[in-house]
Design a protein around this motif. Structure first.
Motif, PDB file in Angstrom:
ATOM      1  N   PRO A 346     -14.750   0.635  -8.703  1.00 39.72           N
ATOM      2  CA  PRO A 346     -15.326   0.476 -10.042  1.00 39.72           C
ATOM      3  C   PRO A 346     -14.728   1.387 -11.112  1.00 39.72           C
ATOM      4  CG  PRO A 346     -17.063   0.416  -8.414  1.00 39.72           C
ATOM      5  CD  PRO A 346     -15.809   0.802  -7.686  1.00 39.72           C
ATOM      6  N   ASP A 347     -14.133   2.520 -10.706  1.00 41.60           N
ATOM      7  CA  ASP A 347     -13.515   3.424 -11.673  1.00 41.60           C
ATOM      8  C   ASP A 347     -12.043   3.115 -11.918  1.00 41.60           C
ATOM      9  OD1 ASP A 347     -15.904   4.719 -11.898  1.00 41.60           O
ATOM     10  OD2 ASP A 347     -15.233   6.614 -11.025  1.00 41.60           O
ATOM     11  N   GLY A 348     -11.512   2.122 -11.221  1.00 39.68           N
ATOM     12  CA  GLY A 348     -10.100   1.807 -11.368  1.00 39.68           C
ATOM     13  C   GLY A 348      -9.190   2.541 -10.404  1.00 39.68           C
ATOM     14  N   ASN A 349      -9.763   3.343  -9.475  1.00 39.83           N
ATOM     15  CA  ASN A 349      -8.947   4.009  -8.462  1.00 39.83           C
ATOM     16  C   ASN A 349      -8.424   2.973  -7.471  1.00 39.83           C
ATOM     17  OD1 ASN A 349      -9.664   6.822  -9.272  1.00 39.83           O
ATOM     18  ND2 ASN A 349     -11.705   6.133  -8.657  1.00 39.83           N
ATOM     19  N   VAL A 350      -7.191   3.132  -7.058  1.00 35.49           N
ATOM     20  CA  VAL A 350      -6.568   2.183  -6.143  1.00 35.49           C
ATOM     21  C   VAL A 350      -6.881   2.568  -4.695  1.00 35.49           C
ATOM     22  CG1 VAL A 350      -4.374   1.201  -5.355  1.00 35.49           C
ATOM     23  CG2 VAL A 350      -4.720   1.713  -7.789  1.00 35.49           C
ATOM     24  N   PHE A 351      -7.208   1.558  -3.892  1.00 37.52           N
ATOM     25  CA  PHE A 351      -7.280   1.733  -2.446  1.00 37.52           C
ATOM     26  C   PHE A 351      -6.663   0.503  -1.806  1.00 37.52           C
ATOM     27  CE2 PHE A 351     -11.178  -0.570  -3.386  1.00 37.52           C
ATOM     28  CZ  PHE A 351     -11.311  -1.465  -2.334  1.00 37.52           C
ATOM     29  N   SER A 352      -6.303   0.609  -0.552  1.00 40.30           N
ATOM     30  CA  SER A 352      -5.712  -0.533   0.147  1.00 40.30           C
ATOM     31  C   SER A 352      -6.364  -0.723   1.497  1.00 40.30           C
ATOM     32  CB  SER A 352      -4.196  -0.355   0.318  1.00 40.30           C
ATOM     33  OG  SER A 352      -3.901   0.731   1.177  1.00 40.30           O
ATOM     34  N   LEU A 353      -6.280  -1.944   1.996  1.00 34.82           N
ATOM     35  CA  LEU A 353      -6.624  -2.280   3.370  1.00 34.82           C
ATOM     36  C   LEU A 353      -5.324  -2.636   4.074  1.00 34.82           C
ATOM     37  CD1 LEU A 353      -9.788  -4.539   2.860  1.00 34.82           C
ATOM     38  CD2 LEU A 353      -9.673  -2.054   3.096  1.00 34.82           C
ATOM     39  N   GLN A 354      -5.154  -2.138   5.306  1.00 29.89           N
ATOM     40  CA  GLN A 354      -3.876  -2.290   5.992  1.00 29.89           C
ATOM     41  C   GLN A 354      -4.096  -2.689   7.446  1.00 29.89           C
ATOM     42  OE1 GLN A 354      -1.347   1.134   5.411  1.00 29.89           O
ATOM     43  NE2 GLN A 354      -1.544   1.032   3.189  1.00 29.89           N
TER      44      GLN A 354
END
Length: 376
Positions: A346-354
């Motif tokens: 929601p804050d625009g921080n990037v995360f990924s699923l791998q």
């Protein structure tokens, strides 16, 4: 930074997810070490101590194994490795170069879209670190981010007092954020804390443990994400992970905390999740107030750029997140045998699923899971 006292009251809550009901144990209240909650009896709880009541979590059906890596944009990988090896020992598992567009969503790259980036995958006892130099031909200037955020602000190195990483880094000349010449003892429960900066201005927390829970010379305990709205963020990550925070707390009127953050009259709301191998730590500063992100977070900015969760079935998780209204940023990427999907919180921080499709098993976190084995 674990600087709170938590009261050991809990309640059972039923939470609806789709057409299934789940039973969750939720911590009812948390008290700061000083200045609040004088009517309530409480005991100090160090960051890594996991009480069976406060930390009870009953996961929903997700395929998230844990945090595979914390990704850090650096100015020079060799210099970064040399610096950190003075205080902790990094094991480089893999090092390679690839076009930025093959690894990352271009909408989250600023001035390095056409560059060949260099990557080093580093193994620690609890999680991988993903070091990225977006332009190996240029040494970028240091960038110091505010303790009060927003965004990913630090990772935490925990080490035993008999051989502390804090002492090693101080001897190596690390620039300290925290006040004083020693890590701060907050409550006499055997854990001391300090913040310092690496050569890029990237902050790390150094915790010194009198009674370490692991035999390692050091380990990474958590990654911190500072937000202007902790309620919104914890609602999101509870849905993402499938369980509630293991602990929540508020801190104010604590001079010792002021020493650690190097901020007078600091006041914070906090929450922690244990993912199996690494804690996610969320802060909201109420003094000084954490500002909102001004724009989308760029991966090529010096400092912590994203975190990666390892999953069992990427397509299934992508569909689950789509049901939450969370869409993949651009297309899937392939990183050295891993299929990757990027998202924003929601804050625009990037995360990924791998998902590991063809990489060596040593690049997975299967052997790094060590917390909450009873609910994994």
């Amino acid at each position: 930074m674990a600087i709170f006292q938590v009261t050991f009251y809990s309640l059972l809550a039923l939470r609806m997810r789709g057409n299934k009901m789940r039973l969750l144990v939720i911590s009812l209240s948390a008290m700061a070490l000083a200045g609040c909650g004088k009517e309530t009896t409480s005991v100090p709880v160090p960051d890594q101590v996991q009480d069976p009541v406060v930390n009870a979590q009953m996961p929903l059906e997700t395929g998230i194994k844990g945090v595979r890596y914390v990704s850090v944009t650096v100015s020079d990988i060799d210099q970064t490795l040399e610096f950190y090896n003075q205080g902790v020992q990094y094991e480089v598992v893999k090092r390679y170069q690839a076009p930025a567009e093959s690894l990352f969503p271009m909408s989250r790259i600023g001035n390095h879209k056409d560059k060949e980036v260099e990557v080093a995958l580093v193994k620690t006892p609890t999680v991988f670190l993903h070091l990225v130099d977006f332009d190996p031909s240029v040494t970028e200037s240091p960038e110091v981010r505010s303790v009060s955020g927003p965004g990913y602000t630090h990772i935490c190195f925990i080490s035993p007092s008999s051989n502390s990483a804090y002492a090693k880094f101080r001897a190596a000349g690390m620039e300290m954020v925290s006040r004083g010449k020693e890590p701060v003892d907050l409550g006499g429960y055997g854990m001391r804390y300090a913040y310092g900066l690496d050569l890029d201005g990237t902050m790390v927390e150094l915790e010194v443990d009198e009674t370490p829970r692991r035999p390692d010379a050091f380990w990474v305990g958590h990654v911190a994400n500072v937000t202007p709205d902790i309620e919104k963020m914890t609602a999101f990550y509870s849905d993402l992970l499938g369980y509630m925070p293991r602990r929540t707390a508020e801190l104010f009127d604590n001079p010792k905390a002021d020493e650690i953050a190097n901020i007078d009259n600091v006041a914070i709301k906090a929450a922690w999740y244990s993912t199996g191998n690494l804690d996610l730590e969320f802060w909201q500063y109420t003094n000084p107030v954490t500002p909102p992100h001004s724009n989308s977070q760029m991966l090529d900015r010096i400092g912590y750029n994203s975190i990666a969760f390892e999953v069992q079935d990427l397509q299934k998780e992508v569909e689950r997140l789509a049901g939450m209204g969370v869409a993949v940023i651009e297309d899937f990427r392939f990183q050295e045998g891993w299929r990757v999907a990027y998202f924003s919180d929601p804050d625009g921080n990037v995360f990924s699923l791998q998902q590991n499709e063809s990489a060596a098993r040593e690049e997975s976190i299967d052997d790094l899971i060590w917390m909450h084995a009873d609910v994994d």
